[in-house]
Design a protein around this motif. Structure first.
Motif, mmCIF file in Angstrom:
data_model
loop_
_atom_site.group_PDB
_atom_site.id
_atom_site.type_symbol
_atom_site.label_atom_id
_atom_site.label_comp_id
_atom_site.label_asym_id
_atom_site.label_seq_id
_atom_site.Cartn_x
_atom_site.Cartn_y
_atom_site.Cartn_z
ATOM 1 N N ALA A 1 84.171 32.126 86.990
ATOM 2 C CA ALA A 1 84.546 32.756 88.297
ATOM 3 C C ALA A 1 84.112 34.205 88.409
ATOM 4 N N ARG A 2 84.215 35.009 87.178
ATOM 5 C CA ARG A 2 84.001 36.370 87.064
ATOM 6 C C ARG A 2 82.610 36.661 87.150
ATOM 7 N N MET A 3 81.794 35.769 86.653
ATOM 8 C CA MET A 3 80.282 36.147 86.592
ATOM 9 C C MET A 3 79.717 35.625 88.103
ATOM 10 N N ILE A 4 80.199 34.706 88.735
ATOM 11 C CA ILE A 4 80.009 34.417 90.044
ATOM 12 C C ILE A 4 80.417 35.469 90.958
ATOM 13 N N TYR A 5 81.586 35.859 90.872
ATOM 14 C CA TYR A 5 81.941 37.177 91.664
ATOM 15 C C TYR A 5 81.381 38.425 91.508
ATOM 16 N N ALA A 6 80.897 38.668 90.265
ATOM 17 C CA ALA A 6 80.046 39.905 90.033
ATOM 18 C C ALA A 6 78.490 39.585 90.596
ATOM 19 N N MET B 1 77.244 41.731 93.667
ATOM 20 C CA MET B 1 75.805 42.599 93.348
ATOM 21 C C MET B 1 74.934 42.431 94.403
ATOM 22 N N GLU B 2 74.757 41.058 94.758
ATOM 23 C CA GLU B 2 73.497 40.727 95.658
ATOM 24 C C GLU B 2 73.989 41.341 96.951
ATOM 25 N N LYS B 3 75.371 41.493 97.303
ATOM 26 C CA LYS B 3 75.598 42.188 98.542
ATOM 27 C C LYS B 3 75.355 43.634 98.700
ATOM 28 N N GLY B 4 75.149 44.052 97.454
ATOM 29 C CA GLY B 4 74.726 45.667 97.587
ATOM 30 C C GLY B 4 76.087 46.390 97.092
ATOM 31 N N THR C 1 80.374 49.838 89.995
ATOM 32 C CA THR C 1 81.340 50.708 89.851
ATOM 33 C C THR C 1 82.563 49.891 90.782
ATOM 34 N N ASP C 2 82.332 49.735 91.954
ATOM 35 C CA ASP C 2 83.338 49.013 92.947
ATOM 36 C C ASP C 2 83.718 47.764 92.432
ATOM 37 N N ILE C 3 82.752 46.891 91.923
ATOM 38 C CA ILE C 3 83.169 45.444 91.422
ATOM 39 C C ILE C 3 84.074 45.805 90.251
ATOM 40 N N SER C 4 83.684 46.674 89.322
ATOM 41 C CA SER C 4 84.523 46.998 88.113
ATOM 42 C C SER C 4 85.972 47.142 88.589
ATOM 43 N N LYS C 5 86.090 48.225 89.797
ATOM 44 C CA LYS C 5 87.502 48.554 90.232
ATOM 45 C C LYS C 5 88.132 47.349 90.471
ATOM 46 N N GLU C 6 87.494 46.558 91.312
ATOM 47 C CA GLU C 6 87.992 45.095 91.909
ATOM 48 C C GLU C 6 88.585 44.327 90.856
ATOM 49 N N ILE C 7 87.780 43.951 90.010
ATOM 50 C CA ILE C 7 88.213 43.018 89.101
ATOM 51 C C ILE C 7 88.778 43.718 87.750
ATOM 52 N N LYS C 8 88.869 44.839 87.630
ATOM 53 C CA LYS C 8 89.647 45.401 86.406
ATOM 54 C C LYS C 8 88.973 45.346 85.079
ATOM 55 N N ILE D 1 79.762 27.275 95.845
ATOM 56 C CA ILE D 1 80.337 28.557 96.373
ATOM 57 C C ILE D 1 79.345 29.094 97.097
ATOM 58 N N LYS D 2 78.060 29.158 97.098
ATOM 59 C CA LYS D 2 77.063 29.704 98.295
ATOM 60 C C LYS D 2 77.024 28.913 99.407
ATOM 61 N N LYS D 3 77.228 27.397 99.154
ATOM 62 C CA LYS D 3 77.274 26.675 100.364
ATOM 63 C C LYS D 3 78.539 27.346 101.251
ATOM 64 N N THR D 4 79.732 27.348 100.613
ATOM 65 C CA THR D 4 81.065 27.486 101.142
ATOM 66 C C THR D 4 80.763 29.063 101.956
ATOM 67 N N LEU D 5 80.234 29.940 101.344
ATOM 68 C CA LEU D 5 79.989 31.175 101.878
ATOM 69 C C LEU D 5 79.107 31.035 103.179
ATOM 70 N N SER D 6 78.105 30.245 102.944
ATOM 71 C CA SER D 6 77.148 30.155 104.389
ATOM 72 C C SER D 6 77.870 29.913 105.313
ATOM 73 N N LYS D 7 78.862 29.150 105.409
ATOM 74 C CA LYS D 7 79.637 28.871 106.670
ATOM 75 C C LYS D 7 80.606 30.167 107.101
ATOM 76 N N THR D 8 80.430 31.119 106.444
ATOM 77 C CA THR D 8 81.152 32.475 106.919
ATOM 78 C C THR D 8 80.189 33.504 107.293
ATOM 79 N N ASP D 9 80.426 34.897 107.347
ATOM 80 C CA ASP D 9 79.823 35.722 107.761
ATOM 81 C C ASP D 9 78.952 36.494 106.455
ATOM 82 N N PHE D 10 79.263 35.929 105.225
ATOM 83 C CA PHE D 10 79.148 36.651 103.952
ATOM 84 C C PHE D 10 77.621 37.196 103.756
#
Length: 194
Positions: free
Chosen positions: A132-137, A141-144, A148-155, A185-194
């Protein structure tokens, strides 16, 4: 007694409609969570009045509150930055609005993997939490979003984020189970504005 919360975010240089929409959305969100909301847009002062007058009145409104809610664009605004500093100085509770990309991704990971964000940001090294951490990070990152911000978010520190992004690429290529989860997860996100 309900806490009073002041909404702070970027205003200058944005269209009135855009500012109104984001502040109204924040107000609805906070009201549903039981706060008494104080919005700087509802002072009765015309939008065209000089910025200095708005800032002075907004600071008075902020001082009368228990907390401040910083919209995700607060750091791009001198006024909102000042309001944050005053909130810190006066001991107000500071609540940060979650960037939309984080919320959608957290929801998708939980929906597919049943791993909560609490588990993602923990030190637990179970396989699912690490995946989950790998996917989240990687998706952030792909969203730009910066490491540093990812690091703060997941501590987790930036070098760990770099590792997770590198590991995502390797596992996606060579680990069919991981690739299947990432694709769901990518398929689930494709149904949103991600």
């Amino acid at each position: 007694m309900k806490e009073r919360i002041y909404i702070s975010g970027a205003v200058s240089g944005l269209a009135v409609e855009e500012v109104t929409a984001k502040f109204n959305e924040a107000e609805k969100y906070l009201t549903r969570r039981g706060f008494r909301v104080v919005s700087p847009l509802k002072t009765g002062i015309p939008y065209s009045i000089p910025c200095e007058i708005h800032i002075a009145i907004n600071i008075l409104l902020l001082i009368g509150c228990d907390a401040v809610y910083l919209l995700h664009d607060w750091k791009y605004s001198k006024g909102a930055t000042l309001e944050k500093n005053i909130a810190e100085f006066t001991g107000k509770k500071i609540i940060y609005q979650e960037a939309p990309v984080f919320a959608e991704l957290k929801h998708a990971i939980f929906k597919v993997m049943m791993v909560s964000f609490y588990e993602i940001s923990s030190r637990n090294r179970s396989r699912d939490n690490v995946y989950a951490r790998m996917i989240y990070a990687y998706f952030c990152m792909e969203k730009g979003i910066s490491n540093t911000d990812i690091s703060k978010e997941i501590k987790h520190d930036c070098s760990t984020i770099n590792y997770y992004i590198k590991k995502y690429k390797e596992d996606y290529k060579y680990n069919p189970k991981f690739r299947e989860i990432a694709n769901q997860i990518k398929k689930t996100l494709s149904k949103t504005d991600f």
